[in-house]
Design a protein around this motif. Structure first.
Motif, short mmCIF file in Angstrom:
data_model
loop_
_atom_site.label_atom_id
_atom_site.label_comp_id
_atom_site.label_asym_id
_atom_site.label_seq_id
_atom_site.Cartn_x
_atom_site.Cartn_y
_atom_site.Cartn_z
N ASP A 151 8.20 -29.25 58.15
CA ASP A 151 8.59 -29.20 59.57
C ASP A 151 7.69 -28.25 60.35
O ASP A 151 7.25 -28.56 61.46
CB ASP A 151 10.05 -28.77 59.73
N LEU A 152 7.41 -27.09 59.77
CA LEU A 152 6.56 -26.10 60.45
C LEU A 152 5.11 -26.58 60.53
O LEU A 152 4.44 -26.42 61.56
CB LEU A 152 6.66 -24.75 59.74
N LEU A 153 4.63 -27.20 59.45
CA LEU A 153 3.27 -27.74 59.44
C LEU A 153 3.16 -28.91 60.41
O LEU A 153 2.20 -29.00 61.18
CB LEU A 153 2.89 -28.19 58.02
N ASP A 154 4.15 -29.80 60.41
CA ASP A 154 4.13 -30.95 61.32
C ASP A 154 4.06 -30.51 62.77
O ASP A 154 3.38 -31.13 63.59
CB ASP A 154 5.35 -31.85 61.09
N ALA A 188 10.63 -16.94 50.52
CA ALA A 188 11.18 -17.67 49.38
C ALA A 188 11.58 -19.09 49.80
O ALA A 188 11.35 -20.05 49.05
CB ALA A 188 12.38 -16.93 48.79
N GLN A 189 12.15 -19.22 50.98
CA GLN A 189 12.53 -20.54 51.47
C GLN A 189 11.32 -21.45 51.62
O GLN A 189 11.38 -22.65 51.32
CB GLN A 189 13.27 -20.43 52.80
N LEU A 190 10.21 -20.91 52.09
CA LEU A 190 9.00 -21.70 52.24
C LEU A 190 8.49 -22.20 50.88
O LEU A 190 7.96 -23.31 50.80
CB LEU A 190 7.91 -20.89 52.93
N GLU A 191 8.66 -21.40 49.86
CA GLU A 191 8.23 -21.79 48.51
C GLU A 191 9.15 -22.86 47.91
O GLU A 191 8.71 -23.74 47.19
CB GLU A 191 8.20 -20.57 47.58
N GLU A 192 10.45 -22.77 48.22
CA GLU A 192 11.44 -23.63 47.59
C GLU A 192 11.79 -24.87 48.41
O GLU A 192 12.21 -25.88 47.84
CB GLU A 192 12.73 -22.84 47.36
N ASN A 193 11.65 -24.80 49.72
CA ASN A 193 12.15 -25.85 50.60
C ASN A 193 10.97 -26.58 51.24
O ASN A 193 10.44 -26.16 52.26
CB ASN A 193 13.05 -25.22 51.68
N GLU A 194 10.58 -27.71 50.63
CA GLU A 194 9.45 -28.47 51.12
C GLU A 194 9.67 -28.98 52.53
O GLU A 194 8.73 -29.06 53.33
CB GLU A 194 9.20 -29.67 50.19
N MET A 249 19.33 -22.42 54.27
CA MET A 249 18.43 -21.90 55.30
C MET A 249 19.16 -21.97 56.64
O MET A 249 19.60 -23.03 57.04
CB MET A 249 17.15 -22.75 55.30
N PRO A 250 19.25 -20.85 57.33
CA PRO A 250 19.84 -20.86 58.67
C PRO A 250 18.99 -21.72 59.61
O PRO A 250 17.80 -21.92 59.38
CB PRO A 250 19.79 -19.40 59.11
N PRO A 251 19.58 -22.23 60.69
CA PRO A 251 18.79 -23.02 61.65
C PRO A 251 17.62 -22.21 62.21
O PRO A 251 17.69 -20.99 62.34
CB PRO A 251 19.80 -23.32 62.77
#
Length: 89
Positions: A78-81, A67-73, A1-3
């Motif tokens: 981080d986005l939810l926090d 796809a990153q949101l599904e695979e990368n908890e 995932m890019p920054p």
């Protein structure tokens, strides 16, 4: 995932005491910003929706982030926090 860079986040309780929030973020190398919206009845189990924050961009980039949101908890957390912290919860 890019920054990625969080531009803005918010969270509140709606009239039915559900948590409703969003995080707007940019991803390095992507054309535009994204917005992820969150919804939870109990503050533990979250539904979300991803969309472009402003003007639509390339579908390939959107699908990559989805796809990153599904695979990368960690990314999702981080986005939810950011939204939860912005709401003071």
């Amino acid at each position: 995932m890019p920054p990625f860079n969080i531009k803005r986040a918010a969270m509140q309780l709606d009239d039915e005491s559900r948590f409703v929030g969003s995080t707007i973020f940019e991803v390095e190398g992507h054309t535009g910003a994204y917005e992820i919206t969150f919804l939870s009845k109990n503050g533990k189990d979250w539904d979300y929706s991803l969309h472009f924050a402003d003007e639509p961009g390339p579908e390939e980039q959107f699908l990559l982030i989805d796809a990153q949101l599904e695979e990368n908890e960690d990314l999702f957390d981080d986005l939810l926090d950011a939204a939860v912290e912005a709401g003071g919860f």
